[in-house]
Design an enzyme around this catalytic site. Structure first.
Site, short mmCIF file in Angstrom:
data_model
loop_
_atom_site.label_atom_id
_atom_site.label_comp_id
_atom_site.label_asym_id
_atom_site.label_seq_id
_atom_site.Cartn_x
_atom_site.Cartn_y
_atom_site.Cartn_z
N GLU A 240 0.80 -1.24 0.00
CA GLU A 240 0.00 0.00 0.00
C GLU A 240 0.83 1.29 0.00
O GLU A 240 0.56 2.23 0.74
CB GLU A 240 -0.95 -0.02 1.20
CG GLU A 240 -1.85 -1.24 1.23
CD GLU A 240 -2.74 -1.33 2.47
OE1 GLU A 240 -2.77 -0.37 3.27
OE2 GLU A 240 -3.40 -2.36 2.63
N GLU A 351 -6.08 -10.86 -1.21
CA GLU A 351 -6.93 -10.65 -0.03
C GLU A 351 -8.41 -10.61 -0.40
O GLU A 351 -9.18 -9.82 0.08
CB GLU A 351 -6.52 -9.36 0.69
CG GLU A 351 -5.04 -9.27 1.01
CD GLU A 351 -4.64 -8.01 1.73
OE1 GLU A 351 -5.52 -7.29 2.22
OE2 GLU A 351 -3.42 -7.71 1.83
O1 G3I Z 1 -4.35 -8.09 18.99
C1 G3I Z 1 -5.03 -6.93 19.50
C2 G3I Z 1 -5.74 -7.29 20.80
O2 G3I Z 1 -4.75 -7.62 21.79
C3 G3I Z 1 -6.54 -6.08 21.27
O3 G3I Z 1 -7.29 -6.45 22.41
C4 G3I Z 1 -7.49 -5.64 20.16
C5 G3I Z 1 -8.23 -4.40 20.59
O4 G3I Z 1 -8.84 -3.85 19.46
O5 G3I Z 1 -6.74 -5.33 18.95
C6 G3I Z 1 -6.05 -6.48 18.49
O6 G3I Z 1 -5.34 -6.12 17.32
C7 G3I Z 1 -6.20 -6.02 16.16
C8 G3I Z 1 -5.60 -6.94 15.09
O7 G3I Z 1 -6.32 -6.79 13.84
C9 G3I Z 1 -5.67 -8.42 15.51
O8 G3I Z 1 -7.02 -8.77 15.66
C10 G3I Z 1 -6.12 -4.58 15.69
O9 G3I Z 1 -6.81 -3.76 16.61
C11 G3I Z 1 -6.82 -4.48 14.32
O10 G3I Z 1 -6.63 -3.17 13.78
C12 G3I Z 1 -6.19 -5.46 13.35
O11 G3I Z 1 -6.91 -5.38 12.11
C13 G3I Z 1 -6.20 -5.96 11.02
C14 G3I Z 1 -6.03 -4.88 9.95
O12 G3I Z 1 -5.36 -5.44 8.81
C15 G3I Z 1 -5.21 -3.73 10.49
O13 G3I Z 1 -4.93 -2.83 9.42
C16 G3I Z 1 -7.03 -7.08 10.44
O14 G3I Z 1 -7.13 -8.15 11.36
C17 G3I Z 1 -6.38 -7.59 9.16
O15 G3I Z 1 -7.21 -8.55 8.51
C18 G3I Z 1 -6.19 -6.42 8.20
O16 G3I Z 1 -5.54 -6.89 7.03
C19 G3I Z 1 -5.17 -5.87 6.10
C20 G3I Z 1 -3.96 -6.39 5.35
O17 G3I Z 1 -2.93 -6.68 6.27
C21 G3I Z 1 -3.51 -5.38 4.30
N1 G3I Z 1 -4.61 -5.08 3.38
C22 G3I Z 1 -5.82 -4.59 4.05
C23 G3I Z 1 -6.30 -5.61 5.07
C24 G3I Z 1 -7.58 -5.15 5.72
O18 G3I Z 1 -7.35 -3.99 6.47
#
Ligand code: G3I
Length: 437
Positions: A240, A351
Site C-alpha cells: 500500500e 486478499e
Molecule cells: O491483537 C489486538 C488485541 O490484543 C486487542 O485487544 C485488540 C483491541 O482492538 O486489537 C487487536 O489487534 C487487532 C488486530 O487486527 C488483531 O485482531 C487490531 O486492533 C486491528 O486493527 C487489526 O486489524 C487488522 C487490519 O489489517 C489492520 O490494518 C485485520 O485483522 C487484518 O485482517 C487487516 O488486514 C489488512 C492487510 O494486512 C492489508 N490489506 C488490508 C487488510 C484489511 O485492512
C-alpha cells in the site's frame, strides 16, 4: 492427497462436536435449500471468446434430434449450498484449481487451535497468509531493541508466527509472507532515535532508517528460511505505498507514511533491493495494494513496479481485491489484471473478500455469482495466456472472523461460523446451481 486421507480417518468423531456447537445456539446463515434458480433462468453454457468477459446469451431450447430415451435422467443441479464442511466430503477448492493457481486463506494464530477449522483448511487450501502475525508491529521487539539492539539493527521476536509457520511446514501448505514494509501496523518508535516512544522522540536519519530496514528484512528472511525452509513462496515486500493525490508527483502515499517521510520515495526500491538480496532464489517478491482498479492508482502502480522490474527485484503484483457485490465492475477488474499482466509480472489476488450489505438469501446468492464470475474470468485469462495468475487468497475462513465486521457482520467469505459452505464456495467451484450472471 494424503492430507485428505488422514482427515477421512478422523472424520466421524467431529460430528459430535458440531452437534454440541449447534446445541449451543450458534447462529449461522444456513438456509434450507430452496435456492432454485429463478424461473426461466436457463442454465447457460457460455462460449468463451478469447479474453473477453462472457455475456452469456440465453440459448434457444435445442430441438432434440431424438426424443430423450426414457432412461435419460435430468441432471441434478444443486439447490442446497449450506453443507457442513466437517461432516460431508466436499470437492476440494485447491484440487479444483490445481492446473491454474494455488488457493489461499488468511488466518489468525488462534484458528489453528480449532481442530474443526484445521480439517477444513487442510482440505481446501494449499496456501496461507498470516492475517497479522508476520507484520512489523508483531515482529518488532521494542524492549529488545532498547536493551540489545543498535541504532542500525532492531531486535525481532517471532513468537507470534512460529506456530503458523510450523503448521504450514507440518502440513505441506505454502505461505505468503505478509508484509515486510508497510506504513500501517508498524510502530512509530521504529523510526525514532533510540527506538524512543516518547512525545519528544526524534526521527532517525535516512541512512540509519535504511540500515534498520535492511537489517529488519534480513532478520525476517534468515529466521523464516532457516527454521521453516521451503514454507514461504512469496513475500509482500511493500504494501500500500501508492495513494494518488497525497502530495507526491508519482502518486505515492505521503501523509501517513513514516517510510516516505524518513527515507523518501526511494524506500520502495530499497525494500525490494534488500528483499532480493536475502530472499531464497525461488521466493517471489510482490508489490501489494488495494483498489488497484482505480485508473490513477493502477497507472501509478505500473510506473512503480516497472522501475523496480528494471532493477530485477520484483516478480509480481498483488491485487488485494477487497470488493463489493457490484463494485468494481468485472470489466474494470479484468482491465486491471490485463494491464498489470502486460508488465510480464505474476498476478495474485492476495486478499479477496466480497462485502455484503445483508445476509439475505438473494445477496448471498449474488455473492456466489460474484465469486463464480471472478474465478471464471481468472481461468479464462490463464487459459488464453492473457495473465499469469498464480494465487488467489481469500481474506479469512469464516464470516464471523472477517476484518470487515467492524459495524456488524458483512458475510464476505466462503464458510459460515458453523463451517458450512455458502453459495460463494460453490461459485468458486463453478457449480451449475450458481447463476453465472
Ligand atoms: O491483537 C489486538 C488485541 O490484543 C486487542 O485487544 C485488540 C483491541 O482492538 O486489537 C487487536 O489487534 C487487532 C488486530 O487486527 C488483531 O485482531 C487490531 O486492533 C486491528 O486493527 C487489526 O486489524 C487488522 C487490519 O489489517 C489492520 O490494518 C485485520 O485483522 C487484518 O485482517 C487487516 O488486514 C489488512 C492487510 O494486512 C492489508 N490489506 C488490508 C487488510 C484489511 O485492512
Amino acid at each position: 492427497m494424503k492430507r485428505r486421507e488422514d482427515k477421512r480417518l478422523a472424520k466421524k468423531g467431529v460430528s459430535l462436536l458440531l452437534t454440541a456447537a449447534l446445541m449451543m445456539g450458534l447462529t449461522g446463515c444456513g438456509k434450507e435449500g430452496n435456492n432454485q434458480p429463478e424461473e426461466g433462468t436457463a442454465t447457460i453454457t457460455p462460449t468463451i471468446e478469447a479474453g473477453k468477459e462472457v455475456t452469456p446469451e440465453p440459448t434457444a431450447e435445442p430441438t432434440p434430434t431424438t426424443a430423450p430415451t426414457p432412461t435419460e435422467v435430468e441432471k441434478e443441479v444443486r439447490t442446497d449450498f449450506y453443507i457442513s464442511a466437517i461432516d460431508e466430503e466436499l470437492p476440494s477448492l485447491y484440487e479444483a484449481y490445481t492446473d491454474y493457481f494455488s488457493i489461499g486463506v488468511a488466518l489468525t494464530a488462534s484458528e489453528l487451535f480449532n481442530e474443526l477449522k484445521v480439517d477444513v483448511i487442510k482440505d481446501h487450501f494449499n496456501s496461507m497468509t498470516c492475517g497479522n502475525e508476520m507484520k512489523p508491529d508483531y515482529l518488532l521487539d521494542r524492549e529488545g531493541c532498547v536493551v540489545a539492539g543498535t541504532e542500525e539493527c532492531p531486535v525481532l521476536n517471532f513468537k507470534s508466527c512460529d506456530g503458523m509457520l510450523q503448521f504450514c511446514m507440518d502440513n505441506g501448505i505454502k505461505m505468503r509472507g505478509h508484509t515486510l514494509v508497510w506504513h500501517s501496523q508498524t510502530p512509530d518508535w521504529f523510526f525514532m532515535e533510540g527506538y524512543s516512544n516518547k512525545k519528544d522522540a526524534v526521527m532517525v536519519s535516512k541512512e540509519v532508517m535504511l540500515a534498520r530496514m535492511e537489517n529488519y528484512i534480513r532478520q525476517v528472511m534468515e529466521y523464516v528460511n532457516t527454521n521453516y525452509p521451503g514454507v514461504i513462496y512469496a513475500w509482500d515486500v511493500v504494501n500500500e505505498a501508492i495513494l494518488p493525490g497525497d502530495g507526491d508527483a508519482d502518486g505515492m502515499r505521503v501523509q501517513d507514511s513514516m517510510w516516505y517521510q524518513c527515507v523518501g520515495p526511494e524506500f520502495v526500491e530499497k525494500a525490494f533491493e534488500y528483499a532480493r538480496k536475502y530472499a531464497e532464489p525461488d521466493q517471489k517478491l510482490f508489490y501489494n495494494d488495494f483498489n488497484t482498479y482505480e485508473v490513477a492508482k493502477r497507472q501509478a502502480i505500473i510506473k512503480l513496479v516497472e522501475k523496480i522490474q528494471a532493477q530485477g527485484n520484483i516478480d509480481g503484483i498483488g491485487m488485494q481485491s477487497h470488493i463489493g457485490i457490484s463494485s468494481p465492475t468485472l470489466d474494470d477488474f479484468e482491465t486491471t489484471i490485463r494491464k498489470f499482466a502486460e508488465t510480464g509480472l505474476e498476478i495474485q489476488l492476495t486478499e479477496l473478500d466480497v462485502n455484503l450489505d445483508s445476509s439475505s438469501e438473494a445477496d448471498l446468492m449474488k455473492e456466489g455469482t460474484r465469486y463464480k464470475r471472478i474465478f471464471f474470468l481468472l481461468k479464462n485469462l490463464k487459459d488464453t495466456g492473457a495473465a499469469n495468475v498464480t494465487n488467489v487468497t481469500i481474506w479469512g475462513l469464516t464470516d464471523d472472523k472477517s476484518w470487515l465486521n467492524k459495524d456488524g457482520l458483512r458475510y464476505p467469505l466462503l464458510f459460515t461460523q458453523l463451517l458450512e459452505t455458502k453459495p460463494a464456495f460453490w461459485g468458486i467451484l463453478q457449480d451449475e446451481g450458481i447463476p453465472l450472471y
